[in-house]
Design an enzyme around this catalytic site. Structure first.
Site, PDB file in Angstrom:
ATOM      1  N   ASP A 188      -6.478  -0.006  -5.896  1.00 21.14           N
ATOM      2  CA  ASP A 188      -7.978   0.229  -6.145  1.00 21.14           C
ATOM      3  C   ASP A 188      -8.323   0.605  -4.381  1.00 21.14           C
ATOM      4  O   ASP A 188      -9.704   0.765  -4.097  1.00 21.14           O
ATOM      5  CB  ASP A 188      -8.777  -0.943  -6.378  1.00 21.14           C
ATOM      6  N   TYR A 223       0.773  -1.062  -0.097  1.00 19.53           N
ATOM      7  CA  TYR A 223       0.181  -0.054   0.041  1.00 19.53           C
ATOM      8  C   TYR A 223       0.926   1.109  -0.028  1.00 19.53           C
ATOM      9  O   TYR A 223       1.584   1.515   0.934  1.00 19.53           O
ATOM     10  CB  TYR A 223      -0.972  -0.103   1.172  1.00 19.53           C
ATOM     11  N   HIS A 255     -11.318  -6.402  -5.428  1.00 19.23           N
ATOM     12  CA  HIS A 255     -10.888  -6.394  -3.975  1.00 19.23           C
ATOM     13  C   HIS A 255     -12.109  -7.146  -3.292  1.00 19.23           C
ATOM     14  O   HIS A 255     -12.246  -7.009  -2.083  1.00 19.23           O
ATOM     15  CB  HIS A 255     -10.823  -4.830  -3.485  1.00 19.23           C
TER      16      HIS A 255
HETATM   17  C1  LIG Z   1      -9.862  -9.487   5.296  1.00 16.11           C
HETATM   18  C2  LIG Z   1      -9.488  -8.962   3.904  1.00 16.11           C
HETATM   19  C3  LIG Z   1      -8.563  -8.299   4.083  1.00 16.11           C
HETATM   20  C4  LIG Z   1      -7.939  -7.540   2.670  1.00 16.11           C
HETATM   21  N1  LIG Z   1      -6.755  -6.801   2.750  1.00 16.11           N
HETATM   22  C5  LIG Z   1      -6.240  -6.503   1.416  1.00 16.11           C
HETATM   23  C6  LIG Z   1      -4.939  -5.846   1.450  1.00 16.11           C
HETATM   24  O1  LIG Z   1      -4.463  -5.608   2.525  1.00 16.11           O
HETATM   25  N2  LIG Z   1      -4.492  -5.337   0.412  1.00 16.11           N
HETATM   26  C7  LIG Z   1      -5.161  -5.956  -0.869  1.00 16.11           C
HETATM   27  O2  LIG Z   1      -4.514  -5.688  -1.863  1.00 16.11           O
HETATM   28  N3  LIG Z   1      -6.154  -6.571  -0.708  1.00 16.11           N
HETATM   29  C8  LIG Z   1      -6.730  -6.957   0.395  1.00 16.11           C
HETATM   30  N4  LIG Z   1      -7.977  -7.779   0.553  1.00 16.11           N
HETATM   31  C9  LIG Z   1      -8.479  -8.172  -1.086  1.00 16.11           C
HETATM   32  C10 LIG Z   1      -7.950  -9.387  -1.557  1.00 16.11           C
HETATM   33  O3  LIG Z   1      -6.517  -9.290  -1.972  1.00 16.11           O
HETATM   34  C11 LIG Z   1      -8.708  -9.903  -2.688  1.00 16.11           C
HETATM   35  O4  LIG Z   1      -8.688  -8.944  -3.638  1.00 16.11           O
HETATM   36  C12 LIG Z   1     -10.160 -10.398  -2.316  1.00 16.11           C
HETATM   37  O5  LIG Z   1     -10.280 -11.031  -1.081  1.00 16.11           O
HETATM   38  C13 LIG Z   1     -10.568 -11.570  -3.241  1.00 16.11           C
HETATM   39  O6  LIG Z   1     -11.678 -11.990  -3.031  1.00 16.11           O
HETATM   40  P1  LIG Z   1     -12.131 -13.268  -2.342  1.00 16.11           P
HETATM   41  O7  LIG Z   1     -12.065 -12.983  -0.868  1.00 16.11           O
HETATM   42  O8  LIG Z   1     -13.580 -13.275  -2.683  1.00 16.11           O
HETATM   43  O9  LIG Z   1     -11.392 -14.455  -2.694  1.00 16.11           O
HETATM   44  C14 LIG Z   1      -8.490  -8.182   1.574  1.00 16.11           C
HETATM   45  C15 LIG Z   1      -9.547  -9.007   1.750  1.00 16.11           C
HETATM   46  C16 LIG Z   1     -10.086  -9.348   2.980  1.00 16.11           C
HETATM   47  C17 LIG Z   1     -11.276 -10.438   2.908  1.00 16.11           C
END
Ligand SMILES: Cc1cc2nc3c(=O)[nH]c(=O)nc-3n(C[C@H](O)[C@H](O)[C@H](O)COP(=O)(O)O)c2cc1C
Length: 363
Positions: A167, A139, A259
């Site tokens: 994003d 980030y 995301h």
């Molecule tokens: C609890 C949680 C925290 C997340 N934190 C980040 C993050 O810090 N950075 C990021 O790029 N994406 C983050 N994401 C998004 C994930 O990288 C990803 O795009 C998303 O979870 C994919 O969808 P899915 O949970 O349906 O497999 C987060 C998702 C969740 C569920």
């Protein structure tokens, strides 16, 4: 008399049922933090619904006896074209936090992407998994010094790629967190960026992510590339125009993702973005995908449309919550077993042979 049943070993029927088990174990606010999406969660639902509109066309009489899911991703051999997507705050669901998830990835023979907003430092993760494949998700901070330090630490700790998430200019408004007044508990460090802990006014996600640059541009991408020897991927692209710009700038790989429906609501299912993007940038940059992967059939569809590998998010945290590192490995192995089964039934033996001829109903 019926006895209470303790399930010591991970037992997974499917990942939706695993979510229900985790829900019973976690408190409401922690469950909602992981499960929830932005706004009225239309994008979150669309991620799953969009997969159901795509169907699989099998080939028969192929003489194929075995399916091998192993693959090479950016020069690294993985047991499957499935990796753990970066997620902040694994510590919300289990004390082992990112260390447990990374150990699960190692056990299953695949890649772990460590987040900036981690409960454990990137060095702790690296030590726990030694030579196992790992990338670091950045980030981009408002303070360039923080970015420089993070990039240097990632190189030193043996991470082999940087994933720049683009994003999140601001945090999506997640109603469930608002309802629960969700705050990270005091014992959960945000240890990769220690200053976050001191600068943040509260331990709310808004406060802890306030350091992220809110006017990110292509210049910041170029800056990142200039400050590391590692390949810098971009995560969070949905428009073919942005994908084309990435290809023009020779970004080594992009991750098509919304995301997991946690940012912009009333969007479309992320898998719907994949076809048009692949059409524009095929052969010019590599394309990965995440958002809504819950089944081996989903993995198969994403690969068929043109992704080289897929990231899986929430199910990993359900596995971690219930069974620690073994649960994470079990989630990945479960998806791999389902993918193997689909490959056998569709008549393909290797991930690279899964082409668009095997799917219908995507644009
Ligand atoms: C609890 C949680 C925290 C997340 N934190 C980040 C993050 O810090 N950075 C990021 O790029 N994406 C983050 N994401 C998004 C994930 O990288 C990803 O795009 C998303 O979870 C994919 O969808 P899915 O949970 O349906 O497999 C987060 C998702 C969740 C569920």
């Amino acid at each position: 008399m019926t006895q209470a049943k303790t399930i010591a070993k991970p037992s997974i029927v499917n990942l939706d049922e695993l979510e229900q088990q985790a829900k019973q174990q976690l408190d409401q606010a922690s469950y909602d933090f992981v499960a929830g999406g932005a706004g009225s969660e239309q994008t979150l639902r669309a991620n799953r619904e969009a997969f159901q509109k795509i169907t699989i066309m099998p080939r028969v009489l192929t003489g194929i006896k075995e399916a091998d899911t192993s693959t090479i991703l950016l020069g690294q051999r993985l047991s499957m074209p499935i990796y753990i997507t970066p997620m902040a705050n694994h510590g919300v669901v289990h004390p082992l936090a990112e260390v447990g998830s990374a150990q699960g990835a190692k056990k299953a023979g695949t890649l772990f992407v460590a987040p900036t907003g981690a409960s454990k430092t990137m060095e702790e993760v690296a030590i726990a998994i030694k030579d196992s494949p790992r990338w670091f998700q950045l980030y981009f901070n408002k303070d360039p010094g923080v970015n420089e330090q993070l990039l240097q630490r990632a190189e030193k700790a043996g991470y082999s790629a940087i994933v720049l998430t683009v994003d999140l200019p601001v945090l999506g408004i997640r109603d469930r967190n608002v309802r629960n007044s969700f705050m990270l508990s005091k014992d959960l460090d945000r240890s990769n960026v220690p200053s976050e802990r001191y600068v943040a006014a509260t331990r709310s996600l808004q406060s802890l992510t306030a350091g992220i640059k809110d006017d990110l541009s292509w210049d910041d991408y170029e800056w990142t590339r200039e400050h590391t020897t590692l390949p810098v991927l971009i995560k969070g692209i949905l428009s073919p125009e942005d994908a084309e710009e990435a290809a023009r700038r020779k970004v080594p790989a992009i991750i098509v993702s919304n995301h997991g429906g946690r940012q912009l609501d009333t969007g479309f299912g992320a898998i719907e973005a994949l076809g048009p993007i692949v059409e524009r940038v095929k052969g010019k940059t590599r394309v990965l995908f995440d958002s809504g992967i819950r089944r081996g059939t989903d993995v198969f569809k994403a690969l068929a449309i043109g992704a080289e590998a897929v990231g899986v998010g929430r199910p990993v945290l359900w596995g971690l919550a219930l069974y620690g590192a073994d649960g994470v490995a079990a989630v990945l192995e479960h998806l791999r077993a389902e993918l193997t089964n689909v490959m056998r039934l569709a008549g393909v033996s290797r991930p690279t042979d899964i082409t668009s001829e095997y799917v219908k109903g995507f644009s």
